[in-house]
Design a protein around this motif. Structure first.
Motif, PDB file in Angstrom:
ATOM      1  N   PHE A  46     -38.309  18.391  20.616  1.00  0.00           N
ATOM      2  CA  PHE A  46     -38.489  18.593  19.487  1.00  0.00           C
ATOM      3  C   PHE A  46     -39.415  19.689  19.116  1.00  0.00           C
ATOM      4  O   PHE A  46     -39.328  20.511  18.280  1.00  0.00           O
ATOM      5  N   GLU A  47     -40.535  19.632  19.932  1.00  0.00           N
ATOM      6  CA  GLU A  47     -41.402  20.768  20.076  1.00  0.00           C
ATOM      7  C   GLU A  47     -40.912  22.069  20.473  1.00  0.00           C
ATOM      8  O   GLU A  47     -41.292  23.099  19.620  1.00  0.00           O
ATOM      9  N   GLY A  48     -40.177  21.935  21.375  1.00  0.00           N
ATOM     10  CA  GLY A  48     -39.673  23.286  21.857  1.00  0.00           C
ATOM     11  C   GLY A  48     -38.657  23.757  20.988  1.00  0.00           C
ATOM     12  O   GLY A  48     -38.660  25.072  20.511  1.00  0.00           O
ATOM     13  N   MET A  50     -38.575  23.407  17.717  1.00  0.00           N
ATOM     14  CA  MET A  50     -39.354  24.053  16.573  1.00  0.00           C
ATOM     15  C   MET A  50     -39.952  25.383  16.730  1.00  0.00           C
ATOM     16  O   MET A  50     -39.845  26.164  15.854  1.00  0.00           O
ATOM     17  N   ASN A  51     -40.494  25.380  18.142  1.00  0.00           N
ATOM     18  CA  ASN A  51     -41.010  26.831  18.281  1.00  0.00           C
ATOM     19  C   ASN A  51     -40.094  28.045  18.176  1.00  0.00           C
ATOM     20  O   ASN A  51     -40.348  29.019  17.688  1.00  0.00           O
ATOM     21  N   LEU A  52     -38.713  27.593  18.855  1.00  0.00           N
ATOM     22  CA  LEU A  52     -37.740  28.736  18.659  1.00  0.00           C
ATOM     23  C   LEU A  52     -37.342  28.964  17.201  1.00  0.00           C
ATOM     24  O   LEU A  52     -37.269  29.929  17.050  1.00  0.00           O
ATOM     25  N   VAL A  54     -39.402  28.722  14.498  1.00  0.00           N
ATOM     26  CA  VAL A  54     -40.274  29.223  13.988  1.00  0.00           C
ATOM     27  C   VAL A  54     -40.701  30.600  14.638  1.00  0.00           C
ATOM     28  O   VAL A  54     -40.925  31.654  13.832  1.00  0.00           O
ATOM     29  N   TYR A  55     -40.819  30.866  16.044  1.00  0.00           N
ATOM     30  CA  TYR A  55     -41.287  32.001  16.425  1.00  0.00           C
ATOM     31  C   TYR A  55     -40.306  33.032  17.138  1.00  0.00           C
ATOM     32  O   TYR A  55     -40.464  34.197  17.220  1.00  0.00           O
ATOM     33  N   ALA A  56     -39.250  32.515  17.645  1.00  0.00           N
ATOM     34  CA  ALA A  56     -38.242  33.282  18.437  1.00  0.00           C
ATOM     35  C   ALA A  56     -37.445  34.144  17.411  1.00  0.00           C
ATOM     36  O   ALA A  56     -36.821  33.340  16.795  1.00  0.00           O
ATOM     37  N   MET A 109     -50.350  22.214  18.304  1.00  0.00           N
ATOM     38  CA  MET A 109     -50.440  21.012  19.052  1.00  0.00           C
ATOM     39  C   MET A 109     -48.989  20.841  19.919  1.00  0.00           C
ATOM     40  O   MET A 109     -49.079  20.101  20.581  1.00  0.00           O
ATOM     41  N   GLY A 110     -48.190  21.679  19.444  1.00  0.00           N
ATOM     42  CA  GLY A 110     -46.783  21.418  20.031  1.00  0.00           C
ATOM     43  C   GLY A 110     -46.686  21.714  21.634  1.00  0.00           C
ATOM     44  O   GLY A 110     -45.980  20.955  22.231  1.00  0.00           O
ATOM     45  N   LEU A 111     -47.175  22.821  22.181  1.00  0.00           N
ATOM     46  CA  LEU A 111     -47.115  23.129  23.534  1.00  0.00           C
ATOM     47  C   LEU A 111     -47.876  21.792  24.288  1.00  0.00           C
ATOM     48  O   LEU A 111     -47.326  21.604  25.381  1.00  0.00           O
TER      49      LEU A 111
END
Ligand SMILES: Nc1ncnc2c1ncn2[C@@H]1O[C@H](COP(=O)(O)OP(=O)(O)OP(=O)(O)O)[C@@H](O)[C@H]1O
Ligand SMILES: [Mg+2]
Length: 146
Positions: A46-48, A50-52, A54-56, A109-111
Motif C-alpha cells: 500500500f505505501e509503495g 501510494m508513493n508511485l 503521488v511521486y513517480a 511515514m510511508g517508507l
C-alpha cells in the motif's frame, strides 16, 4: 509452488490507490498465507503503490513473488528519483503536493512503515533512473503452503 503478481500503477490515479495492496492480500489469503503476513505485505505494498501514484512521474510497477519461504515485493519507477534517501526515510519528512495532503497523505511515514513491516528492506534511487524498493516478508514455518 511459486506465484508471481504484477500491477501497474498510474501516476496521479487516486481512484486506483490501494488496489494493488487489496488484490495482493486477497491472493495471499487464497493461498493460505497467514493473516499477519498478508497484512504486513499489504501495508508494504500500500505505501509503495501510494508513493508511485503521488511521486513517480510515469507511474510504476508493483511485483510480488510468493514462495514457501517469503513474500518478495519489488516496487519500481523510472523517476524522478530521490536525491537523499536518508532524508526521505526520516519520519515526518514529506514533499507531498497539496492534492495529496488534502486527501490525508503526506505524513512522511510511508517508507518507515514499509521498513517496519518488512523483514528486509532496501531502496536504491538515482535522479536520472528512478527508484527501486525491495522488501521481503518472511513466512513462518507453520504457515507455509506447498
Ligand atoms: N517513488 C518515489 N519517487 C520519488 N520520491 C519519492 C518516492 N517515494 C517517496 N519519495 C519521497 O520520499 C518522501 C517520503 O516518503 P514517505 O512515503 O515516507 O512519506 P510521504 O509519502 O510523504 O507521506 P505518507 O506516505 O505518510 O503519506 C516523499 O515525500 C517524497 O519526497
Ligand atoms: Mg508515502
Amino acid at each position: 509452488m511459486n506465484t508471481n503478481f504484477s500491477y501497474d500503477v498510474h501516476a496521479g490515479d487516486i481512484e486506483q490507490g490501494g488496489s494493488a495492496s487489496a488484490m495482493l492480500k486477497a491472493e495471499l489469503r487464497k493461498m493460505g498465507v497467514c493473516e499477519e503476513e498478508a497484512r504486513r505485505a499489504g501495508v508494504t505494498v500500500f505505501e509503495g503503490e501510494m508513493n508511485l501514484l503521488v511521486y513517480a512521474t510515469n507511474g510504476g510497477t508493483v511485483n510480488a513473488k510468493v514462495t514457501p519461504e517469503a513474500i518478495d515485493i519489488t516496487i519500481e519507477d523510472t523517476g524522478p528519483g530521490i536525491d537523499d534517501i536518508d532524508l526521505a526515510m526520516t519520519p515526518g519528512y514529506s514533499t507531498a503536493p497539496d492534492w495529496a495532503l488534502n486527501l490525508g497523505f503526506g505524513a512522511g511515514m510511508g517508507l518507515v512503515n514499509m521498513q517496519r513491516n518488512a523483514d528486509l528492506f532496501e531502496m536504491h534511487s538515482h535522479k536520472a533512473e528512478g527508484t527501486v524498493i525491495r522488501c521481503r516478508v518472511n513466512r513462518r514455518e507453520n504457515a507455509k503452503t506447498s
